[in-house]
Every structure is written in C-alpha cells, then in structure tokens.
Enzyme design. Structure first.
Site, PDB file in Angstrom:
ATOM      1  N   SER A 160       7.642  19.107   2.350  1.00  0.00           N
ATOM      2  CA  SER A 160       6.353  18.599   1.911  1.00  0.00           C
ATOM      3  C   SER A 160       6.015  18.985   0.364  1.00  0.00           C
ATOM      4  CB  SER A 160       5.624  18.714   2.786  1.00  0.00           C
ATOM      5  OG  SER A 160       4.959  20.013   3.070  1.00  0.00           O
TER       6      SER A 160
ATOM      7  N   THR B 178       1.080   9.435   1.536  1.00  0.00           N
ATOM      8  CA  THR B 178       0.450  10.422   0.598  1.00  0.00           C
ATOM      9  C   THR B 178       0.067   9.796  -0.592  1.00  0.00           C
ATOM     10  OG1 THR B 178       1.099  12.404  -0.898  1.00  0.00           O
ATOM     11  CG2 THR B 178       2.945  11.102  -0.253  1.00  0.00           C
TER      12      THR B 178
ATOM     13  N   GLU C  68       0.452  11.222  -3.498  1.00  0.00           N
ATOM     14  CA  GLU C  68       1.183  11.561  -4.484  1.00  0.00           C
ATOM     15  C   GLU C  68       1.903  10.247  -4.841  1.00  0.00           C
ATOM     16  OE1 GLU C  68       2.385  14.344  -6.185  1.00  0.00           O
ATOM     17  OE2 GLU C  68       0.416  14.783  -5.790  1.00  0.00           O
TER      18      GLU C  68
ATOM     19  N   TYR D  62       9.590  13.858  -4.532  1.00  0.00           N
ATOM     20  CA  TYR D  62       8.946  13.914  -3.220  1.00  0.00           C
ATOM     21  C   TYR D  62       8.258  12.604  -3.023  1.00  0.00           C
ATOM     22  CZ  TYR D  62       5.125  14.732   0.027  1.00  0.00           C
ATOM     23  OH  TYR D  62       4.056  14.537   0.831  1.00  0.00           O
TER      24      TYR D  62
ATOM     25  N   LYS E 229       8.731   9.296  -0.568  1.00  0.00           N
ATOM     26  CA  LYS E 229       7.733   8.909   0.420  1.00  0.00           C
ATOM     27  C   LYS E 229       7.409   7.419  -0.177  1.00  0.00           C
ATOM     28  CE  LYS E 229       6.064  12.508   2.731  1.00  0.00           C
ATOM     29  NZ  LYS E 229       5.839  12.307   4.407  1.00  0.00           N
TER      30      LYS E 229
ATOM     31  N   ARG F  23      -2.797  26.403   6.306  1.00  0.00           N
ATOM     32  CA  ARG F  23      -1.816  25.568   5.366  1.00  0.00           C
ATOM     33  C   ARG F  23      -0.845  26.638   4.901  1.00  0.00           C
ATOM     34  NH1 ARG F  23      -0.196  21.187   2.632  1.00  0.00           N
ATOM     35  NH2 ARG F  23      -1.558  20.636   0.681  1.00  0.00           N
TER      36      ARG F  23
END
Ligand code: NDP
Ligand code: GDR
Length: 372
Positions: free
Chosen positions: A91, A134, A136, A158, A162, A193
C-alpha cells in the site's frame, strides 16, 4: 438469525484491524488472512486474539497471500463467507516505484485471483465483495473536487495496479452479476497508521522532538495536498457499502484538503509549539518560533524540519480533495472526526508511546545486545 461471516484480506493492516473490531461488535464471525512473517506481524489485532481451544470463537486467522490463488480458493471454500473485504495490498505509493512488478501482482492481479476464486467456486451470487480502491486513481489533477465520475490518471505503479483492480471489480459485477463494489477512499489515518506514511511519521517525530528524544525530521514534498480523514469513519463505510441495495462504486472523503506543511504545523501546535517555515524546495526549513508548554524545554530558533530529496517521488499526486455527496445522500454517511480531532487522536497516542521510551531511557533501562 444466522450469524454473518466476513473474510478480510489484509487483516493485520490499519484498516483490517479496525474493520475486524467493528464487525465482531456487529456479531459477525470474522476470518482474516495474514501473511507468514519471520517476526509477529499481528500487533494491531492481538487484542482480538482468541484461544482456539475455548468455545464460541468468532475471530479466526488463516495464513495466506494474494499472490497465491490456490490458497485463496481453499480459504474461501472453507470459510464460506457472506462478505469479503479485499484490503490486502502493497500500500506504499513511494515503495511501489521500487517494487512495481510485485505491486502489480499483489494489488492488481491479487484482486482478480479473489474474484476468480469466487466464480470458480460458484459463489458469485452468495458473496458480496468490497475492493479497497483509492483516491490515488485520480493522480494528475483532472477535476476538483474528485467524484465517482472524475477521470482517472494514475501516477505510480501502485495507482496503476489499483486501477486494474478497480476495473476488474466493475467488470465482474457487469459480466457475472456479482455484488462487487469499489470504495474509492481518500487518505485515512489513525494512531495505528503505518509508521512510514507521512501523517504517522510526523506525529511520531513531533512527539519525540517535544520530549527531547529526536533532533529533527526529514520530509519530502511539503506542498502536497491531501484530504485526510479518520480510519474509523472510513471502515464503517466499507461495511455500509456492502449493505446497500445495489452494488455500486463510492467516493469516501472529507471534502477538505491540507498541505503536508500545515499538517506538521498542526501537530506541533497540538503540543504548544509554534513553527515557522523559511526557504524553498530542498532548502526549506521548519524552525521553532515559540513554545508555550512548560513541559517541553525547546530552544527557540532550533531547526526541527528539513527536506530530503530522497522522499520525493518520480511522479507526484499534487492535490486530492474528494466529494462524498453520493455516500452521504444515499447511504447516510456522517463522519464523526475532522482533521483537528484526527491530529488530537494521533498525537495523544504517540506522546504516550514516546513518554514510555523517555521513561525507560531516563530510568537507565538496558537492552540486551544479541550480537555481542
Ligand atoms: P496497510 O499497509 O496498513 O495494510 C495492508 C495489509 O495488506 C497488511 O495486512 C499487509 O500484511 C497485507 N498485505 C500486503 N501484501 C499482501 C499480500 N501479498 N498478500 C496478503 N496480504 C498482504 O494498509 P491500510 O490498512 O492503510 O489500507 C488497506 C487497503 O486500503 C489497502 O489495499 C490500501 O491500498 C487501500 N487504501 C488505503 C487508504 C488509506 O489511506 N489508508 C486509502 C485508500 C485505499 P502485513 O501486515 O504482513 O504487511
Ligand atoms: P499517499 O500517502 O502516498 O497519499 O498514499 P503518504 O502518507 O505516503 O504521502 C502523502 C503525501 O505526503 C508527501 N510526503 C511524504 N510522504 C511520505 N510517506 N514520507 C515523507 O517523508 C513525505 N514527505 C512528504 C508524499 O509525497 C505525498 O504527497 C496513501 C496510502 O495509504 C495509499 O495506500 C492510499 O491509496 C492513499 O493514501 C490514498
């Protein structure tokens, strides 16, 4: 009524831990997939652990990996879940530039492996599946605020992985009538986190600097803007998404955006320290301007923030700000936290953690050197 069964991939992560707790409170049997590691990786869920020799166990762990389809198929067959939450992923956006192929395998094809396992087992009408998509995906700014219809322009391995996972989830819904949904979640943080994400890196370092355990912190792009929410509000939405009448895709966000620099100021402000920033780019510095907390003995003018190029990404996502109107109107989502209460929650937790370190250090606590 029969108990519902949930299967969570990525159960040892931030969201997996909060979601497990949430579903157990709702009366679910919760099964989680964890990876084998050479050291324990279950810190976040140790409080939920149950001795398998006692009755009425409702939290179960299975070894597994999103890169292993036979293992996923076997677990789904054994567990017979009603709901699957696919939270497992490599992630970290920056790390994905170092490990692009693995990231594509786990984050992209991993989702396909789960969907195919469901289909091959003939469970496509029984299982509802949530895919951890996400913000992103939006990457290079096309439109603000970002909604369910904003075009994607991923800016990292990433995000590209995704994006595959997003569309394969949509495709299986349309092709096979599966109840498969994407939650397009914007950044969400908490006291648990991961330590290398920017918010936690900052709350840990701020606490250490205040207590005199660390001199300064090196960060990357201080101008990046993120829409930061609290993980507890967001995991509740994952569940609500799977309870909706129809399978759809949903944006979850606060609708507010903040620079990394302002987040740093808020964290120091929480412990009574005012910072000022001078200079530009790699020469920017964060200096202590004042300290009104008598607990902390900090020198005014001390440099506590510096920039290190190594934290810059080859391609950056400059601005994220989401519009969660659809989730608010159709699912009745009301977040309980804002950025101020998120900072409070993270800072108060990290201060306690670092006070413990300070106490041990001042008490002369010794650590055995295993390599002597
Ligand atoms: P974390 O990094 O905290 O947790 C990731 C989890 O995935 C960990 O349990 C990790 O195991 C596991 N994992 C990694 N690779 C594999 C693999 N190959 N097979 C099985 N498990 C694996 O992430 P978060 O909890 O923050 O995020 C949950 C999901 O939501 C992720 O998919 C993330 O990409 C996505 N997301 C997160 C957002 C956020 O702001 N937090 C926003 C939007 C989406 P281990 O503990 O062993 O490393
Ligand atoms: P992000 O989170 O990339 O948005 O992905 P991260 O906290 O890593 O970075 C946020 C922004 O801060 C900038 N930054 C730094 N980042 C890190 N990690 N370390 C630093 O020292 C630093 N300095 C500045 C970054 O450049 C970036 O702009 C997270 C992950 O949880 C993803 O899995 C998830 O999909 C997205 O949020 C939504």
């Amino acid at each position: 009524m029969q108990k519902k069964i949930a299967l969570i991939t990525g159960v040892t992560g931030q969201d997996g831990a909060y979601l497990s707790e949430f579903l157990l409170k709702k009366g679910y049997d919760v099964h989680g997939i964890k990876r084998r590691s050479s050291l324990f990786n279950t810190d976040r869920i140790d409080h939920l652990y149950q001795d398998p020799h006692v009755d009425n166990q409702n939290f179960f762990l299975h070894y597994g990996d999103l890169t292993d389809s036979t293992n996923l198929t076997r677990i789904i067959q054994e567990v017979q879940p009603d709901e699957i939450y696919n939270l497992a992923a490599m992630s970290h956006v920056h790390v994905s530039f170092e490990m692009p192929e693995y990231t594509a395998n786990a984050d992209g094809i991993g989702t396909l492996r789960l969907l195919e396992a469901i289909r091959l087992l003939g469970m496509e009408k029984k299982i509802r599946i949530y895919q951890a998509s996400t913000s992103e995906l939006y990457g290079k700014v096309q439109e603000v605020p970002q909604t369910e219809t904003t075009p994607f322009y991923p800016r990292s391995p990433y995000a590209v992985a995704k994006m595959y996972a997003y569309w394969i989830t949509v495709n299986y819904r349309e092709a096979y009538g599966m109840y498969a949904c994407n939650g397009i979640l914007f950044n969400h943080e908490s006291p648990i986190r991961g330590e290398t994400f920017v918010t936690r890196k900052i709350t840990r370092a701020t606490s250490k600097i205040a207590l005199g355990l660390q001199e300064k912190i090196y960060l990357g792009n201080l101008d990046a803007k993120r829409d930061w929410g609290h993980a507890k509000d967001y995991i509740r939405m994952m569940w609500m998404i799977l309870q909706a009448e129809e399978a759809e895709d949903w944006v979850i966000a606060t609708g507010k955006t903040t620079t990394v620099r302002d987040f740093v100021k808020m964290c120091f402000g929480h412990v009574g320290i005012e910072l000022e920033f001078n200079g530009n780019g790699v020469n920017e510095k964060g200096i202590i301007k004042s300290c009104n907390n008598p607990k902390y003995q900090l020198e005014i003018g001390k440099e506590v923030i510096a920039v290190d190029e190594k934290y810059f990404r080859p391609t950056e996502v400059d601005l994220l700000i989401g519009d969660a109107s659809k989730a608010k109107e159709k699912l009745g989502w009301v977040p309980k936290h804002d950025l101020t209460s998120l900072v409070e929650d993270m800072m108060s937790s990290d201060i306690i953690l670092m006070e413990k370190q300070q106490y041990l250090k001042e008490g002369g606590h010794r650590i055995k050197n295993y390599f002597e």
